[in-house]
Write a protein that holds these residues in place. Structure first.
Motif, PDB file in Angstrom:
ATOM      1  N   GLY A  62       0.800  -1.225   0.000  1.00  0.00           N
ATOM      2  CA  GLY A  62       0.000   0.000   0.000  1.00  0.00           C
ATOM      3  C   GLY A  62       0.825   1.264   0.000  1.00  0.00           C
ATOM      4  O   GLY A  62       0.301   2.352   0.253  1.00  0.00           O
ATOM      5  N   ASP A  63       2.145   1.168  -0.269  1.00  0.00           N
ATOM      6  CA  ASP A  63       2.976   2.376  -0.187  1.00  0.00           C
ATOM      7  C   ASP A  63       3.241   3.025  -1.537  1.00  0.00           C
ATOM      8  O   ASP A  63       3.745   4.141  -1.609  1.00  0.00           O
ATOM      9  CB  ASP A  63       4.317   2.048   0.495  1.00  0.00           C
ATOM     10  CG  ASP A  63       5.102   0.972  -0.265  1.00  0.00           C
ATOM     11  OD1 ASP A  63       4.507   0.340  -1.170  1.00  0.00           O
ATOM     12  OD2 ASP A  63       6.284   0.777   0.034  1.00  0.00           O
ATOM     13  N   CYS A  64       2.904   2.334  -2.631  1.00  0.00           N
ATOM     14  CA  CYS A  64       3.136   2.934  -3.943  1.00  0.00           C
ATOM     15  C   CYS A  64       2.246   2.258  -4.977  1.00  0.00           C
ATOM     16  O   CYS A  64       1.652   1.213  -4.709  1.00  0.00           O
ATOM     17  CB  CYS A  64       4.602   2.807  -4.349  1.00  0.00           C
ATOM     18  SG  CYS A  64       5.145   1.115  -4.630  1.00  0.00           S
ATOM     19  N   TYR A  65       2.158   2.884  -6.135  1.00  0.00           N
ATOM     20  CA  TYR A  65       1.446   2.230  -7.230  1.00  0.00           C
ATOM     21  C   TYR A  65       2.223   2.479  -8.515  1.00  0.00           C
ATOM     22  O   TYR A  65       3.073   3.370  -8.588  1.00  0.00           O
ATOM     23  CB  TYR A  65      -0.001   2.746  -7.354  1.00  0.00           C
ATOM     24  CG  TYR A  65      -0.152   4.027  -8.133  1.00  0.00           C
ATOM     25  CD1 TYR A  65      -0.398   4.009  -9.505  1.00  0.00           C
ATOM     26  CD2 TYR A  65      -0.044   5.270  -7.503  1.00  0.00           C
ATOM     27  CE1 TYR A  65      -0.513   5.174 -10.229  1.00  0.00           C
ATOM     28  CE2 TYR A  65      -0.167   6.444  -8.224  1.00  0.00           C
ATOM     29  CZ  TYR A  65      -0.400   6.393  -9.588  1.00  0.00           C
ATOM     30  OH  TYR A  65      -0.510   7.556 -10.308  1.00  0.00           O
ATOM     31  N   ALA A  66       1.951   1.662  -9.530  1.00  0.00           N
ATOM     32  CA  ALA A  66       2.630   1.814 -10.814  1.00  0.00           C
ATOM     33  C   ALA A  66       1.603   1.786 -11.930  1.00  0.00           C
ATOM     34  O   ALA A  66       0.576   1.123 -11.823  1.00  0.00           O
ATOM     35  CB  ALA A  66       3.633   0.677 -11.005  1.00  0.00           C
ATOM     36  N   SER A  67       1.891   2.530 -12.989  1.00  0.00           N
ATOM     37  CA  SER A  67       1.012   2.515 -14.160  1.00  0.00           C
ATOM     38  C   SER A  67       1.858   2.315 -15.402  1.00  0.00           C
ATOM     39  O   SER A  67       2.979   2.813 -15.487  1.00  0.00           O
ATOM     40  CB  SER A  67       0.217   3.824 -14.257  1.00  0.00           C
ATOM     41  OG  SER A  67       1.111   4.927 -14.319  1.00  0.00           O
TER      42      SER A  67
END
Length: 334
Positions: free
Chosen positions: A300-305
């Motif tokens: 839950g600390d980052c996301y990627a696209s």
């Protein structure tokens, strides 16, 4: 949130995936290559070479030991994550569009394309985890052709031996993995092709995105639609943020019609919606084309696209994201 830009692909991204610990990020693309990156700094750890067609889909097991990939070269491959070796290769008459591991890592499911006189098919394989992983059963334990609209995405449900599928017509269905019978369906889950399907951590509900410009959260047992998020752009991907009540949506017009619209019009943002209130709470710009795939780290600390432009952007959430009170003063206990 300053993004880390990952430049390791020459063509548009098809899927990105974090491993269960959230420290590695896997990306696959139309350039036949699968890359693995460190999630915290975006450094490229290695590549998995071997496919000679678009790699449509990847999945990682819960121990970060094996990875599977499905490609337009009509193969499903099993890889050793650690040393990048291809351990086993299954060959089919048509392209493999989607792959997924079961919760216990004992099985994998894949959807193959309907083409050249072959029907779209769903195959389930048992995975032999003993030894070095090169000794795998050649034949699937079950193989069936969904009747009607072809399946495009799939995953194992929370109940053992059930597979969730999303179809071209917008239908969502549950199939028995052993017999291939359709146990339950929701014909009107979406009005157009289902483009992505991602499960919650406990697999009790899942989110789908569709070209009909909506994303929906469904109950895994009943397939009932629980929440709907309506946008004004066709969606390619939808992800659930763990630990926070947000969903992330990505899409944009297809590359064909992009040239006629400005970047602002193309709506190439990652959009954050409140999962409970169904309200949009934020947008993150950055890609120069439609967002094809989104993944949120299990931590839950980052996301990627991953975009049509060939870039993967990793965003680590700011302090303010964790300090925000999405439910007002109500404290939610995990």
């Amino acid at each position: 949130m300053r993004p880390i830009l990952l430049q390791g692909h020459e063509r548009s991204l098809t899927q990105i995936k974090f491993n269960p610990e959230g420290d590695l990020l896997f990306s696959c693309s139309k350039d036949h290559v699968i890359n693995v990156w460190f999630a915290h700094n975006g450094e490229r750890l290695g590549t998995y070479d071997g496919h000679n067609g678009t790699v449509w889909s990847i999945d990682v097991d819960s121990q970060s030991r094996f990875m599977i990939s499905g490609s337009a070269d009509n193969t499903l491959r099993l890889w050793s994550i650690q040393d990048g070796k291809c351990l086993y290769k299954w060959e089919f008459p048509t392209a493999v569009k989607r792959v997924a591991f079961s919760e216990d890592d004992e099985q994998i499911v894949c959807v193959t394309e309907q083409r050249m006189g072959y029907q779209g098919a769903i195959r389930v394989f048992n995975i032999n985890r003993d030894g070095d992983g090169t000794d795998q059963p050649k034949e699937p334990t079950s193989f069936f052709n969904p009747i009607g609209s072809k399946a495009v995405v799939c995953a194992f449900a929370q109940t053992p031996n059930l597979i969730i599928t999303g179809h071209e017509s917008g239908k969502i269905a549950l199939f028995d993995a052993k017999t291939g019978d359709e146990v339950l369906n929701n014909e009107r889950a979406h009005m157009d092709v289902v483009t992505d399907l991602q499960l919650s951590t406990d697999r009790s509900y899942f989110i789908t995105s569709s070209k009909d410009k909506t994303a929906r959260i469904h109950d895994t047992r009943t397939l009932m639609v629980i929440k709907t998020f309506t946008t004004e752009t066709p969606l390619n991907s939808a992800a659930l943020a763990p630990l926070k009540p947000y969903v992330l949506l990505g899409g944009g017009q297809d590359a064909m019609s992009v040239t006629t619209t400005s970047l602002r019009q193309g709506k190439f943002e990652t959009r954050f919606w409140h999962k409970i209130f169904e309200e949009e709470v934020g947008r993150v710009k950055g890609h120069f084309g439609p967002v094809n795939t989104i993944a949120v780290s299990p931590r839950g600390d980052c996301y990627a696209s991953g975009g049509e432009d060939g870039f993967v952007r990793v965003h680590h959430f700011d302090e303010s994201y964790f300090r925000a009170k999405p439910y007002g003063d109500l404290e939610i206990e995990d």
